[in-house]
Motif scaffolding. Structure first.
Motif, PDB file in Angstrom:
ATOM      1  N   THR A   1      -3.499  -1.267 -16.544  1.00  0.00           N
ATOM      2  CA  THR A   1      -3.045  -1.193 -15.158  1.00  0.00           C
ATOM      3  C   THR A   1      -4.002  -0.369 -14.320  1.00  0.00           C
ATOM      4  OG1 THR A   1      -0.751  -1.337 -15.928  1.00  0.00           O
ATOM      5  CG2 THR A   1      -1.092  -0.576 -13.686  1.00  0.00           C
ATOM      6  N   LYS A   2      -4.454   0.749 -14.874  1.00  0.00           N
ATOM      7  CA  LYS A   2      -5.386   1.611 -14.149  1.00  0.00           C
ATOM      8  C   LYS A   2      -6.723   0.904 -13.939  1.00  0.00           C
ATOM      9  CE  LYS A   2      -6.901   6.384 -14.086  1.00  0.00           C
ATOM     10  NZ  LYS A   2      -6.849   7.669 -14.730  1.00  0.00           N
ATOM     11  N   THR A   3      -7.187   0.161 -14.932  1.00  0.00           N
ATOM     12  CA  THR A   3      -8.439  -0.576 -14.816  1.00  0.00           C
ATOM     13  C   THR A   3      -8.321  -1.665 -13.757  1.00  0.00           C
ATOM     14  OG1 THR A   3      -8.917  -0.160 -17.142  1.00  0.00           O
ATOM     15  CG2 THR A   3     -10.140  -1.926 -16.092  1.00  0.00           C
ATOM     16  N   LYS A   4      -7.217  -2.386 -13.748  1.00  0.00           N
ATOM     17  CA  LYS A   4      -7.006  -3.432 -12.746  1.00  0.00           C
ATOM     18  C   LYS A   4      -6.963  -2.837 -11.344  1.00  0.00           C
ATOM     19  CE  LYS A   4      -4.501  -6.670 -15.674  1.00  0.00           C
ATOM     20  NZ  LYS A   4      -3.211  -7.318 -15.930  1.00  0.00           N
ATOM     21  N   LYS A   5      -6.292  -1.687 -11.200  1.00  0.00           N
ATOM     22  CA  LYS A   5      -6.201  -1.029  -9.893  1.00  0.00           C
ATOM     23  C   LYS A   5      -7.581  -0.607  -9.415  1.00  0.00           C
ATOM     24  CE  LYS A   5      -5.232   3.206  -9.295  1.00  0.00           C
ATOM     25  NZ  LYS A   5      -4.807   4.564  -9.218  1.00  0.00           N
ATOM     26  N   ASN A   6      -8.396  -0.068 -10.305  1.00  0.00           N
ATOM     27  CA  ASN A   6      -9.746   0.356  -9.929  1.00  0.00           C
ATOM     28  C   ASN A   6     -10.624  -0.830  -9.544  1.00  0.00           C
ATOM     29  OD1 ASN A   6      -9.202   3.047 -10.279  1.00  0.00           O
ATOM     30  ND2 ASN A   6      -9.930   3.106 -12.384  1.00  0.00           N
ATOM     31  N   ILE A   7     -10.464  -1.945 -10.228  1.00  0.00           N
ATOM     32  CA  ILE A   7     -11.227  -3.147  -9.888  1.00  0.00           C
ATOM     33  C   ILE A   7     -10.820  -3.663  -8.513  1.00  0.00           C
ATOM     34  CG2 ILE A   7     -11.577  -5.584 -10.500  1.00  0.00           C
ATOM     35  CD1 ILE A   7     -11.465  -4.697 -13.449  1.00  0.00           C
ATOM     36  N   ILE A   8      -9.525  -3.701  -8.246  1.00  0.00           N
ATOM     37  CA  ILE A   8      -9.042  -4.173  -6.939  1.00  0.00           C
ATOM     38  C   ILE A   8      -9.518  -3.251  -5.827  1.00  0.00           C
ATOM     39  CG2 ILE A   8      -6.960  -4.502  -5.543  1.00  0.00           C
ATOM     40  CD1 ILE A   8      -5.600  -5.541  -8.113  1.00  0.00           C
ATOM     41  N   LEU A   9      -9.443  -1.936  -6.035  1.00  0.00           N
ATOM     42  CA  LEU A   9      -9.918  -0.991  -5.019  1.00  0.00           C
ATOM     43  C   LEU A   9     -11.429  -1.128  -4.800  1.00  0.00           C
ATOM     44  CD1 LEU A   9      -7.853   2.214  -5.848  1.00  0.00           C
ATOM     45  CD2 LEU A   9      -7.604   0.699  -3.885  1.00  0.00           C
ATOM     46  N   GLY A  10     -12.174  -1.349  -5.862  1.00  0.00           N
ATOM     47  CA  GLY A  10     -13.613  -1.557  -5.732  1.00  0.00           C
ATOM     48  C   GLY A  10     -13.941  -2.798  -4.928  1.00  0.00           C
ATOM     49  N   ILE A  11     -13.180  -3.864  -5.147  1.00  0.00           N
ATOM     50  CA  ILE A  11     -13.386  -5.097  -4.385  1.00  0.00           C
ATOM     51  C   ILE A  11     -13.059  -4.871  -2.911  1.00  0.00           C
ATOM     52  CG2 ILE A  11     -12.493  -7.445  -4.046  1.00  0.00           C
ATOM     53  CD1 ILE A  11     -12.227  -7.608  -7.127  1.00  0.00           C
ATOM     54  N   ILE A  12     -11.986  -4.131  -2.632  1.00  0.00           N
ATOM     55  CA  ILE A  12     -11.625  -3.832  -1.239  1.00  0.00           C
ATOM     56  C   ILE A  12     -12.730  -3.026  -0.572  1.00  0.00           C
ATOM     57  CG2 ILE A  12     -10.026  -2.531   0.225  1.00  0.00           C
ATOM     58  CD1 ILE A  12      -7.799  -3.361  -1.716  1.00  0.00           C
ATOM     59  N   TYR A  13     -13.243  -2.003  -1.257  1.00  0.00           N
ATOM     60  CA  TYR A  13     -14.339  -1.198  -0.690  1.00  0.00           C
ATOM     61  C   TYR A  13     -15.561  -2.070  -0.409  1.00  0.00           C
ATOM     62  CZ  TYR A  13     -11.825   3.045  -2.145  1.00  0.00           C
ATOM     63  OH  TYR A  13     -10.906   4.037  -2.318  1.00  0.00           O
ATOM     64  N   ALA A  14     -15.908  -2.942  -1.352  1.00  0.00           N
ATOM     65  CA  ALA A  14     -17.079  -3.807  -1.180  1.00  0.00           C
ATOM     66  C   ALA A  14     -16.889  -4.769  -0.007  1.00  0.00           C
ATOM     67  CB  ALA A  14     -17.347  -4.581  -2.466  1.00  0.00           C
ATOM     68  N   LEU A  15     -15.697  -5.346   0.121  1.00  0.00           N
ATOM     69  CA  LEU A  15     -15.433  -6.262   1.227  1.00  0.00           C
ATOM     70  C   LEU A  15     -15.531  -5.563   2.582  1.00  0.00           C
ATOM     71  CD1 LEU A  15     -12.482  -8.422  -0.151  1.00  0.00           C
ATOM     72  CD2 LEU A  15     -14.826  -9.148   0.293  1.00  0.00           C
ATOM     73  N   ILE A  16     -15.053  -4.340   2.650  1.00  0.00           N
ATOM     74  CA  ILE A  16     -15.124  -3.599   3.907  1.00  0.00           C
ATOM     75  C   ILE A  16     -16.581  -3.299   4.258  1.00  0.00           C
ATOM     76  CG2 ILE A  16     -14.558  -1.405   5.033  1.00  0.00           C
ATOM     77  CD1 ILE A  16     -11.887  -1.515   3.473  1.00  0.00           C
ATOM     78  N   ILE A  17     -17.366  -2.868   3.283  1.00  0.00           N
ATOM     79  CA  ILE A  17     -18.772  -2.552   3.538  1.00  0.00           C
ATOM     80  C   ILE A  17     -19.542  -3.811   3.939  1.00  0.00           C
ATOM     81  CG2 ILE A  17     -20.910  -1.802   2.429  1.00  0.00           C
ATOM     82  CD1 ILE A  17     -19.158   0.175   0.825  1.00  0.00           C
ATOM     83  N   ILE A  18     -19.290  -4.915   3.251  1.00  0.00           N
ATOM     84  CA  ILE A  18     -19.951  -6.171   3.607  1.00  0.00           C
ATOM     85  C   ILE A  18     -19.533  -6.616   5.004  1.00  0.00           C
ATOM     86  CG2 ILE A  18     -20.033  -8.639   3.039  1.00  0.00           C
ATOM     87  CD1 ILE A  18     -19.931  -7.766   0.071  1.00  0.00           C
ATOM     88  N   SER A  19     -18.252  -6.444   5.343  1.00  0.00           N
ATOM     89  CA  SER A  19     -17.772  -6.834   6.673  1.00  0.00           C
ATOM     90  C   SER A  19     -18.426  -6.011   7.773  1.00  0.00           C
ATOM     91  CB  SER A  19     -16.254  -6.680   6.760  1.00  0.00           C
ATOM     92  OG  SER A  19     -15.614  -7.539   5.854  1.00  0.00           O
ATOM     93  N   VAL A  20     -18.654  -4.729   7.522  1.00  0.00           N
ATOM     94  CA  VAL A  20     -19.293  -3.882   8.531  1.00  0.00           C
ATOM     95  C   VAL A  20     -20.729  -4.327   8.768  1.00  0.00           C
ATOM     96  CG1 VAL A  20     -20.143  -1.546   8.990  1.00  0.00           C
ATOM     97  CG2 VAL A  20     -17.811  -1.869   8.185  1.00  0.00           C
ATOM     98  N   TYR A  21     -21.457  -4.576   7.705  1.00  0.00           N
ATOM     99  CA  TYR A  21     -22.870  -4.922   7.849  1.00  0.00           C
ATOM    100  C   TYR A  21     -23.094  -6.391   8.230  1.00  0.00           C
ATOM    101  CZ  TYR A  21     -24.241  -0.387   6.122  1.00  0.00           C
ATOM    102  OH  TYR A  21     -24.416   0.953   5.980  1.00  0.00           O
ATOM    103  N   ALA A  22     -22.397  -7.305   7.580  1.00  0.00           N
ATOM    104  CA  ALA A  22     -22.666  -8.721   7.790  1.00  0.00           C
ATOM    105  C   ALA A  22     -21.949  -9.291   9.020  1.00  0.00           C
ATOM    106  CB  ALA A  22     -22.265  -9.509   6.549  1.00  0.00           C
ATOM    107  N   PHE A  23     -20.714  -8.858   9.238  1.00  0.00           N
ATOM    108  CA  PHE A  23     -19.914  -9.465  10.301  1.00  0.00           C
ATOM    109  C   PHE A  23     -19.667  -8.522  11.472  1.00  0.00           C
ATOM    110  CE2 PHE A  23     -18.359 -11.395   6.244  1.00  0.00           C
ATOM    111  CZ  PHE A  23     -19.043 -12.586   6.390  1.00  0.00           C
ATOM    112  N   ASN A  24     -20.353  -7.394  11.493  1.00  0.00           N
ATOM    113  CA  ASN A  24     -20.250  -6.412  12.583  1.00  0.00           C
ATOM    114  C   ASN A  24     -18.816  -5.955  12.848  1.00  0.00           C
ATOM    115  OD1 ASN A  24     -23.013  -6.398  13.035  1.00  0.00           O
ATOM    116  ND2 ASN A  24     -22.876  -8.192  14.350  1.00  0.00           N
ATOM    117  N   LEU A  25     -18.094  -5.673  11.778  1.00  0.00           N
ATOM    118  CA  LEU A  25     -16.752  -5.108  11.907  1.00  0.00           C
ATOM    119  C   LEU A  25     -16.879  -3.727  12.532  1.00  0.00           C
ATOM    120  CD1 LEU A  25     -13.688  -5.416  11.048  1.00  0.00           C
ATOM    121  CD2 LEU A  25     -14.301  -4.094   9.038  1.00  0.00           C
TER     122      LEU A  25
END
Length: 77
Positions: A7-31
């Protein structure tokens, strides 16, 4: 592997994906940064709640400091 670790591993993977999506959105899509900080603040609040349930004091302190910095970033932008 125990159920807790899975459960902890799954939570960390999901949080990592959320962080990556936010960073990509800021740089690529000018969020706007204020929106990105707001989303990250919600993620940190979720992380803080789960670390309080796990009774991890070091993680609580880190999450509280990070939360304060994100709120300061939102206000200053």
């Amino acid at each position: 592997m125990s159920n807790y670790k899975q459960t902890k591993t799954k939570k960390n993977i999901i949080l990592g994906i959320i962080y990556a999506l936010i960073i990509i959105s800021v740089y690529a899509f000018n969020l706007p940064l204020q929106i990105a900080f707001s989303i990250l603040t919600l993620v940190i609040i979720f992380e803080l709640v789960t670390s309080i349930k796990e009774d991890d004091k070091a993680k609580n302190v880190i999450n509280i400091i990070t939360l304060c910095l994100f709120i300061l970033g939102i206000v200053l932008l």
